[in-house]
Design a protein around this motif. Structure first.
Motif, PDB file in Angstrom:
ATOM      1  N   LYS A  65       0.856  -1.182   0.000  1.00 60.64           N
ATOM      2  CA  LYS A  65       0.000   0.000   0.000  1.00 60.64           C
ATOM      3  C   LYS A  65       0.892   1.232   0.000  1.00 60.64           C
ATOM      4  CE  LYS A  65      -3.793  -2.344   0.534  1.00 60.64           C
ATOM      5  NZ  LYS A  65      -4.697  -2.551  -0.531  1.00 60.64           N
ATOM      6  N   PHE A  67       2.200   4.446   1.186  1.00 62.39           N
ATOM      7  CA  PHE A  67       2.268   5.338   2.330  1.00 62.39           C
ATOM      8  C   PHE A  67       1.161   5.135   3.348  1.00 62.39           C
ATOM      9  CE2 PHE A  67       4.181   7.540  -1.303  1.00 62.39           C
ATOM     10  CZ  PHE A  67       5.477   7.568  -0.857  1.00 62.39           C
ATOM     11  N   SER A  68       1.545   5.079   4.585  1.00 52.18           N
ATOM     12  CA  SER A  68       0.597   4.856   5.679  1.00 52.18           C
ATOM     13  C   SER A  68      -0.012   6.151   6.185  1.00 52.18           C
ATOM     14  CB  SER A  68       1.315   4.168   6.845  1.00 52.18           C
ATOM     15  OG  SER A  68       2.274   5.049   7.413  1.00 52.18           O
ATOM     16  N   GLY A  69       0.642   7.275   5.919  1.00 54.47           N
ATOM     17  CA  GLY A  69       0.172   8.546   6.464  1.00 54.47           C
ATOM     18  C   GLY A  69       0.875   8.907   7.762  1.00 54.47           C
ATOM     19  N   SER A  70       1.701   8.006   8.268  1.00 57.20           N
ATOM     20  CA  SER A  70       2.465   8.254   9.479  1.00 57.20           C
ATOM     21  C   SER A  70       3.907   8.526   9.079  1.00 57.20           C
ATOM     22  CB  SER A  70       2.394   7.033  10.395  1.00 57.20           C
ATOM     23  OG  SER A  70       3.159   7.251  11.554  1.00 57.20           O
ATOM     24  N   LEU A  71       4.474   9.588   9.615  1.00 63.31           N
ATOM     25  CA  LEU A  71       5.799  10.023   9.218  1.00 63.31           C
ATOM     26  C   LEU A  71       6.596  10.414  10.457  1.00 63.31           C
ATOM     27  CD1 LEU A  71       7.719  11.041   6.879  1.00 63.31           C
ATOM     28  CD2 LEU A  71       6.549  13.218   7.095  1.00 63.31           C
ATOM     29  N   ASN A  95       1.536  19.117  14.577  1.00 66.21           N
ATOM     30  CA  ASN A  95       1.288  18.190  13.479  1.00 66.21           C
ATOM     31  C   ASN A  95       0.527  18.887  12.349  1.00 66.21           C
ATOM     32  OD1 ASN A  95       1.283  15.230  12.544  1.00 66.21           O
ATOM     33  ND2 ASN A  95      -0.847  15.867  12.295  1.00 66.21           N
ATOM     34  N   GLN A  96      -0.536  19.598  12.687  1.00 68.53           N
ATOM     35  CA  GLN A  96      -1.334  20.285  11.661  1.00 68.53           C
ATOM     36  C   GLN A  96      -0.485  21.317  10.921  1.00 68.53           C
ATOM     37  OE1 GLN A  96      -4.647  22.524  13.233  1.00 68.53           O
ATOM     38  NE2 GLN A  96      -5.621  22.734  11.234  1.00 68.53           N
ATOM     39  N   VAL A  99       1.992  19.477   8.572  1.00 68.86           N
ATOM     40  CA  VAL A  99       1.315  18.906   7.406  1.00 68.86           C
ATOM     41  C   VAL A  99       1.032  20.006   6.383  1.00 68.86           C
ATOM     42  CG1 VAL A  99      -0.875  17.881   6.624  1.00 68.86           C
ATOM     43  CG2 VAL A  99       0.365  16.884   8.555  1.00 68.86           C
TER      44      VAL A  99
END
Length: 117
Positions: A65, A67-71, A95-96, A99
């Motif tokens: 898949k 990218f998981s979206g977690s970095l 975080n916001q 991003v």
């Protein structure tokens, strides 16, 4: 072109062969495709993704898949503090804020690159 089944791709043009070459992004497995015209690109992209998913099903393996979206991000303590201060000044979580900042930069960098998805 929109992502297909969660996968997106990058495309380049080979002037010598007069072919578009594409590769799916964000996974270790290699999924490539090619087309003679820009109009053929979406079908070639979709066919390659479908072939990959079918191969995984036949092999009994889970498809990768993108990218998981977690970095995880490493920064100097000074940069970490400056980013936290900037986020607080904008009434956002760190975080916001990151991003949004990274999204803006990615959009700038990708603005001149032909992308599918």
């Amino acid at each position: 072109m929109k992502p297909y089944k969660g996968y997106s791709a990058t495309v380049s043009f080979d002037e010598d062969a007069l072919l578009f070459h594409g590769e799916v992004l964000g996974i270790r497995d290699v999924i490539t495709f090619q087309a003679r015209t820009a109009e053929e690109l979406p079908k070639a992209f979709h066919d390659s993704v479908d072939d990959y998913l079918e191969w995984c099903a036949q092999d009994g393996t889970d498809p990768e898949k993108p990218f998981s979206g977690s970095l995880s991000l490493r920064a100097t303590p000074e940069l970490h503090r400056r980013m936290a201060d900037a986020a607080a000044r904008n009434a956002k979580s760190l975080n916001q804020w990151m991003v949004e900042a990274l999204g803006d930069r990615a959009n700038e960098d990708l603005g001149s690159v032909l992308r599918i998805g």
